[in-house]
Design a protein around this motif. Structure first.
Motif, PDB file in Angstrom:
ATOM      1  N   MET A 268       0.847  -1.191   0.000  1.00 24.35           N
ATOM      2  CA  MET A 268       0.000   0.000   0.000  1.00 24.35           C
ATOM      3  C   MET A 268       0.884   1.243   0.000  1.00 24.35           C
ATOM      4  SD  MET A 268      -2.508  -1.558   2.933  1.00 24.35           S
ATOM      5  CE  MET A 268      -1.088  -2.285   3.771  1.00 24.35           C
ATOM      6  N   PRO A 269       1.264   1.733  -1.185  1.00 26.46           N
ATOM      7  CA  PRO A 269       2.128   2.918  -1.234  1.00 26.46           C
ATOM      8  C   PRO A 269       1.476   4.130  -0.578  1.00 26.46           C
ATOM      9  CG  PRO A 269       2.049   1.829  -3.369  1.00 26.46           C
ATOM     10  CD  PRO A 269       0.988   1.203  -2.508  1.00 26.46           C
TER      11      PRO A 269
ATOM     12  N   ALA B 127       5.811   4.300  -4.923  1.00 24.75           N
ATOM     13  CA  ALA B 127       6.622   3.499  -4.002  1.00 24.75           C
ATOM     14  C   ALA B 127       6.411   2.018  -4.308  1.00 24.75           C
ATOM     15  CB  ALA B 127       6.248   3.797  -2.553  1.00 24.75           C
ATOM     16  N   THR B 128       7.484   1.242  -4.171  1.00 28.32           N
ATOM     17  CA  THR B 128       7.422  -0.198  -4.442  1.00 28.32           C
ATOM     18  C   THR B 128       7.951  -0.983  -3.243  1.00 28.32           C
ATOM     19  OG1 THR B 128       9.636  -0.223  -5.418  1.00 28.32           O
ATOM     20  CG2 THR B 128       7.769   0.103  -6.933  1.00 28.32           C
TER      21      THR B 128
ATOM     22  N   ALA C 137       1.688  -1.172  -5.968  1.00 27.02           N
ATOM     23  CA  ALA C 137       0.487  -1.405  -5.162  1.00 27.02           C
ATOM     24  C   ALA C 137      -0.165  -2.719  -5.570  1.00 27.02           C
ATOM     25  CB  ALA C 137      -0.492  -0.251  -5.335  1.00 27.02           C
ATOM     26  N   GLY C 138      -0.560  -3.507  -4.581  1.00 21.72           N
ATOM     27  CA  GLY C 138      -1.197  -4.791  -4.846  1.00 21.72           C
ATOM     28  C   GLY C 138      -0.573  -5.872  -3.980  1.00 21.72           C
TER      29      GLY C 138
ATOM     30  N   GLN D  80       7.473   5.904   0.405  1.00 25.33           N
ATOM     31  CA  GLN D  80       6.990   5.268   1.639  1.00 25.33           C
ATOM     32  C   GLN D  80       5.813   4.363   1.320  1.00 25.33           C
ATOM     33  OE1 GLN D  80       5.699   8.161   4.529  1.00 25.33           O
ATOM     34  NE2 GLN D  80       5.474   6.657   6.165  1.00 25.33           N
ATOM     35  N   ALA D  81       5.745   3.225   2.024  1.00 26.06           N
ATOM     36  CA  ALA D  81       4.634   2.298   1.848  1.00 26.06           C
ATOM     37  C   ALA D  81       4.323   1.576   3.145  1.00 26.06           C
ATOM     38  CB  ALA D  81       4.962   1.279   0.764  1.00 26.06           C
ATOM     39  N   LEU D  82       3.069   1.214   3.293  1.00 25.44           N
ATOM     40  CA  LEU D  82       2.657   0.267   4.313  1.00 25.44           C
ATOM     41  C   LEU D  82       2.625  -1.092   3.634  1.00 25.44           C
ATOM     42  CD1 LEU D  82      -0.388   2.087   5.985  1.00 25.44           C
ATOM     43  CD2 LEU D  82       1.958   1.906   6.855  1.00 25.44           C
TER      44      LEU D  82
END
Length: 157
Positions: free
Chosen positions: A106-107, A112-113, A119-120, A138-140
């Protein structure tokens, strides 16, 4: 969003994952069923962002990475543990996935990767290993681990 509501949301996904092989076919299926453009993806991403903001997700920090295991492997989550990390342009500690790993990316920064994935979803097969890396912002990342199994490398490989 409460931790209990979050668990129920996650259980809706893990119920459909239980017993399936962790492989490329599962990753493709997840991206079709729960991909970045779907309502389910948006619900999961919103829930994760709310949990971080409310302080019950990613409530620990080490080495520039915010993280936290919100649920151990439970019957309610169909045997998957649930962790969420908040990473920004950093590589995490090397580890092995004895039973595999399912990741929802979840960018928080556009583009973000996570390990080169946008994303995905991505899926790591049992016995795989990596040094989880977020690049381009940044990503979760939500981790589902069958049986909660993870082995951190002593050498940092």
């Amino acid at each position: 969003m409460s931790p209990n509501e979050f668990q129920q949301l996650i259980a809706g996904v893990t119920a459909r994952l239980a017993g399936r092989p962790l492989d490329g076919a599962l990753a493709a299926w997840l991206n079709r069923e729960y991909g970045a453009g779907s309502a389910a993806y948006q619900a999961l991403a919103s829930a994760c962002r709310a949990g971080v903001e409310d302080g019950w997700l990613c409530n620990r920090e080490a080495g520039g990475i915010k993280y936290g295991r919100i649920f151990k492997a439970l019957p309610e989550t169909h045997g998957f543990s649930v962790d969420v990390v908040d990473m920004q342009n950093i590589a995490g500690p090397h580890h092995v996935h004895p039973n595999g790993e399912i990741d929802l990316i979840m960018p928080l920064t556009e583009g973000a990767t996570f390990d080169g994935h946008p994303a995905g979803w991505c899926v790591y097969q049992p016995g795989s290993a990596h040094r989880p890396t977020v690049a381009n912002g940044q990503a979760l990342v939500l981790y589902l681990l069958p049986g909660g199994a993870i082995e951190f490398s002593k050498t940092g490989a």
